[in-house]
Design a protein around this motif. Structure first.
Motif, PDB file in Angstrom:
ATOM      1  N   GLY A  40      30.499  37.130   2.625  1.00 11.40           N
ATOM      2  CA  GLY A  40      29.756  38.328   2.977  1.00 11.40           C
ATOM      3  C   GLY A  40      29.926  38.640   4.451  1.00 11.40           C
ATOM      4  N   SER A  41      29.724  39.902   4.810  1.00 13.27           N
ATOM      5  CA  SER A  41      29.895  40.332   6.199  1.00 13.27           C
ATOM      6  C   SER A  41      28.741  41.225   6.619  1.00 13.27           C
ATOM      7  N   VAL A  42      28.421  41.172   7.907  1.00 10.37           N
ATOM      8  CA  VAL A  42      27.466  42.109   8.498  1.00 10.37           C
ATOM      9  C   VAL A  42      28.082  42.703   9.750  1.00 10.37           C
ATOM     10  N   GLY A  43      27.732  43.950  10.039  1.00 14.17           N
ATOM     11  CA  GLY A  43      28.255  44.632  11.211  1.00 14.17           C
ATOM     12  C   GLY A  43      27.384  44.406  12.429  1.00 14.17           C
ATOM     13  N   THR A  44      27.796  45.004  13.537  1.00 12.48           N
ATOM     14  CA  THR A  44      27.055  44.841  14.798  1.00 12.48           C
ATOM     15  C   THR A  44      26.827  46.196  15.458  1.00 12.48           C
ATOM     16  N   PRO A  47      21.048  47.618  17.732  1.00 13.92           N
ATOM     17  CA  PRO A  47      20.610  46.919  18.946  1.00 13.92           C
ATOM     18  C   PRO A  47      20.550  45.415  18.704  1.00 13.92           C
ATOM     19  N   LEU A  48      20.728  44.647  19.766  1.00 17.49           N
ATOM     20  CA  LEU A  48      20.825  43.195  19.632  1.00 17.49           C
ATOM     21  C   LEU A  48      19.603  42.552  18.975  1.00 17.49           C
ATOM     22  N   PRO A  49      18.361  42.942  19.293  1.00 16.18           N
ATOM     23  CA  PRO A  49      17.230  42.312  18.600  1.00 16.18           C
ATOM     24  C   PRO A  49      17.299  42.497  17.083  1.00 16.18           C
ATOM     25  N   ALA A  50      17.723  43.671  16.643  1.00 15.54           N
ATOM     26  CA  ALA A  50      17.852  43.909  15.205  1.00 15.54           C
ATOM     27  C   ALA A  50      18.966  43.053  14.611  1.00 15.54           C
ATOM     28  N   GLN A  54      18.690  40.240  11.651  1.00 11.35           N
ATOM     29  CA  GLN A  54      19.529  40.268  10.457  1.00 11.35           C
ATOM     30  C   GLN A  54      20.204  38.919  10.220  1.00 11.35           C
ATOM     31  N   TRP A  55      20.711  38.314  11.277  1.00 11.23           N
ATOM     32  CA  TRP A  55      21.375  37.014  11.126  1.00 11.23           C
ATOM     33  C   TRP A  55      20.386  35.956  10.632  1.00 11.23           C
ATOM     34  N   THR A  56      19.180  35.991  11.171  1.00  9.21           N
ATOM     35  CA  THR A  56      18.156  35.040  10.740  1.00  9.21           C
ATOM     36  C   THR A  56      17.840  35.235   9.263  1.00  9.21           C
ATOM     37  N   ARG A  57      17.658  36.483   8.881  1.00 10.16           N
ATOM     38  CA  ARG A  57      17.329  36.770   7.482  1.00 10.16           C
ATOM     39  C   ARG A  57      18.476  36.389   6.549  1.00 10.16           C
ATOM     40  N   LEU A  58      19.711  36.640   6.984  1.00 11.64           N
ATOM     41  CA  LEU A  58      20.864  36.293   6.151  1.00 11.64           C
ATOM     42  C   LEU A  58      20.925  34.783   5.934  1.00 11.64           C
ATOM     43  N   ARG A  59      20.662  34.001   6.977  1.00 11.72           N
ATOM     44  CA  ARG A  59      20.666  32.542   6.827  1.00 11.72           C
ATOM     45  C   ARG A  59      19.535  32.073   5.915  1.00 11.72           C
ATOM     46  N   GLN A  60      18.446  32.823   5.881  1.00  7.53           N
ATOM     47  CA  GLN A  60      17.344  32.469   4.974  1.00  7.53           C
ATOM     48  C   GLN A  60      17.713  32.754   3.524  1.00  7.53           C
ATOM     49  N   LEU A  61      18.556  33.765   3.314  1.00  8.71           N
ATOM     50  CA  LEU A  61      18.934  34.160   1.956  1.00  8.71           C
ATOM     51  C   LEU A  61      20.086  33.356   1.383  1.00  8.71           C
ATOM     52  N   THR A  62      20.909  32.779   2.256  1.00  7.50           N
ATOM     53  CA  THR A  62      22.054  32.008   1.775  1.00  7.50           C
ATOM     54  C   THR A  62      22.462  30.959   2.796  1.00  7.50           C
ATOM     55  N   ASP A  63      22.937  29.831   2.293  1.00  4.72           N
ATOM     56  CA  ASP A  63      23.493  28.812   3.175  1.00  4.72           C
ATOM     57  C   ASP A  63      25.014  28.813   3.129  1.00  4.72           C
ATOM     58  N   ILE A  84      28.847  34.595  19.285  1.00  5.58           N
ATOM     59  CA  ILE A  84      29.408  33.292  19.621  1.00  5.58           C
ATOM     60  C   ILE A  84      28.312  32.230  19.605  1.00  5.58           C
ATOM     61  N   GLU A  85      27.175  32.568  20.178  1.00  9.78           N
ATOM     62  CA  GLU A  85      26.051  31.622  20.222  1.00  9.78           C
ATOM     63  C   GLU A  85      25.470  31.376  18.841  1.00  9.78           C
ATOM     64  N   GLU A  86      25.517  32.382  17.977  1.00 11.74           N
ATOM     65  CA  GLU A  86      25.001  32.265  16.617  1.00 11.74           C
ATOM     66  C   GLU A  86      25.888  31.357  15.770  1.00 11.74           C
ATOM     67  N   ARG A  87      27.185  31.332  16.058  1.00 12.13           N
ATOM     68  CA  ARG A  87      28.168  30.517  15.364  1.00 12.13           C
ATOM     69  C   ARG A  87      28.201  30.748  13.848  1.00 12.13           C
ATOM     70  N   PRO A  88      28.514  31.972  13.427  1.00 13.03           N
ATOM     71  CA  PRO A  88      28.757  32.187  11.997  1.00 13.03           C
ATOM     72  C   PRO A  88      30.060  31.489  11.606  1.00 13.03           C
ATOM     73  N   ALA A  89      30.345  31.429  10.331  1.00 12.54           N
ATOM     74  CA  ALA A  89      31.592  30.804   9.896  1.00 12.54           C
ATOM     75  C   ALA A  89      32.798  31.556  10.441  1.00 12.54           C
TER      76      ALA A  89
END
Length: 316
Positions: A40-44, A47-50, A54-63, A84-89
Motif C-alpha cells: 500500500g502507498s500514501v502520498g505526502t 501538511p506535515l501534522p496530518a 496518517q502514518w500512525t493510523r496506517l501502522r495501527q491498521l496494518t503491520d 526518513i525518520e518514520e522509516r517506512p519499508a
C-alpha cells in the motif's frame, strides 16, 4: 498464490502495488492493499501534522510493509526528512530521479521505488540504485509520460538488469497483470482501479464517473502548468491525465481565459475540500475497464487470482 521476485524484494505476498494519490487521504485503501498482501502507498500532499497522523493510523491498521510517496510537484524537504525518520519499508518517487534522495533513503535502510516514464529515466534509476522501477505508461491517470505501457515495460526491463520492474498504466484487472508478467515485469501498480474502491476517500460522484467511462474521456491536460503547482527542480516534465469536465475543456480550448493567479489557488482549495472532481478528476484510460466500486481487498484478490488462472491456461 502468485509470487514473483518482487515480493521478496518488498516483503509482500502478491505482486501488486497500490498507487499513491497525491493530496488525497488514502490510509484505509493503503491498509487494505497491505492486508491483501500487496504494498500500500500514501502520498505526502498535505501538511506535515496530518501526514504524521496518517502514518500512525496506517501502522495501527496494518503491520505489513507500506510506501510513502514523494514527487517533484512540488518537492517538500520537511516531509521527506520526516519520512526518513518514520522509516517506512519504501519510499516511492516520480517526476525525476533524484540520486541524492535515493542515497538518503538507503542510508536509513529504506527501499526506493522509482517511477519512470521513458528509457532515459529508467537508466537514471538503475544508476541511482533504485530497488524497484515502476514503468508507467502514458495511459495512466495523474501525472505521466507519453510512451504506452506495452512499449515502455519491455524497454525498461531490457535496461533494468536485476532490478525488478513493475508495470503501471492501463491496468485494472488480472489480464493486465498477466500481460505485464509476459512483458517481463514482476508486478503491477494499480491506480485508477483503486480510485474506484470502497475505501478510497474521494467523492462518490468521482467514482461513478470512472465506472461510467469508456476511457475516451480520460485525456491529457496539456495546459496543466497554468493551474497546478510548479515543479521544484528544473527539467521535470510530466503531463497529468484527467476525466473531462467543463473546467478542463475551457482550460484546454481557451487557456487565455483561465487566470492562473485565480484558478490555481481555487483548484488547490477544491482539492483540500474534496471538490477537485468538479475540475480535474484524475483518472487513466483503464477507467474503460472498470465496471463497479468494490472493496480494495476484493480487487487485489481478483487481479491476482485471474492472472494466475490465465497463466495456467484456465481463462481464455
Amino acid at each position: 498464490m502468485l509470487r514473483t521476485p518482487l515480493c521478496e524484494t518488498l516483503g509482500i505476498d502478491v505482486p501488486v502495488i497500490g498507487a499513491p494519490f497525491g493530496p488525497f487521504e488514502e490510509v484505509e485503501v493503503a491498509a487494505a492493499v497491505c492486508r491483501a498482501g500487496g504494498l500500500g502507498s500514501v502520498g505526502t500532499g498535505g501538511p506535515l501534522p496530518a501526514l504524521r497522523e496518517q502514518w500512525t493510523r496506517l501502522r495501527q491498521l496494518t503491520d505489513r510493509p507500506f510506501a510513502v510517496n514523494h514527487t517533484m510537484r512540488p518537492f517538500n524537504e520537511e516531509a521527506f526528512q520526516a519520512t526518513i525518520e518514520e522509516r517506512p519499508a519504501a519510499i516511492s518517487f516520480h517526476m525525476s530521479v533524484p540520486a541524492d534522495l535515493v542515497a538518503r533513503a538507503h542510508e536509513a535502510g529504506i527501499l526506493w521505488v522509482q517511477q519512470v516514464q521513458d528509457v532515459r529515466e529508467a537508466e537514471q534509476a538503475v544508476r541511482a540504485e533504485a530497488d524497484v522501477i515502476v514503468a508507467q505508461g502514458g495511459e495512466a491517470g495523474g501525472h505521466g509520460g507519453e510512451v504506452s505501457t506495452m512499449v515502455l515495460v519491455p524497454q525498461v526491463v531490457d535496461v533494468a538488469g536485476g532490478v525488478p520492474v513493475v508495470a503501471a498504466g492501463g491496468i485494472a484487472d488480472g489480464r493486465g497483470l498477466a500481460a505485464a508478467l509476459a512483458l517481463g515485469a514482476q508486478g503491477v501498480a494499480l491506480g485508477t482501479r483503486l480510485l474506484a474502491s470502497a475505501e478510497m476517500n474521494i467523492s462518490e460522484e468521482w467514482k461513478q464517473r470512472i465506472v461510467a467511462s469508456d476511457g475516451r474521456d480520460a485525456v491529457k491536460v496539456t495546459q496543466h502548468d497554468r493551474v497546478l503547482p510548479p515543479f521544484s527542480r528544473p527539467g521535470c516534465h510530466s503531463v497529468p491525465r484527467s476525466l473531462r469536465t467543463p473546467f478542463l475543456d475551457e482550460l484546454e480550448e481557451h487557456p487565455e481565459r483561465v487566470d492562473p493567479a485565480l484558478a490555481g489557488p481555487q483548484l488547490m482549495q477544491a482539492a483540500r475540500e474534496g471538490r477537485i472532481h468538479a475540475y480535474l478528476p484524475m483518472a487513466g484510460q483503464s477507467a474503460g475497464l472498470i465496471r463497479d466500486v468494490r472493496p480494495t481487498a476484493e480487487i487485489v484478490r481478483d487481479v491476482v487470482d485471474t492472472a494466475e488462472r490465465i497463466l495456467h491456461g484456465e481463462v481464455a
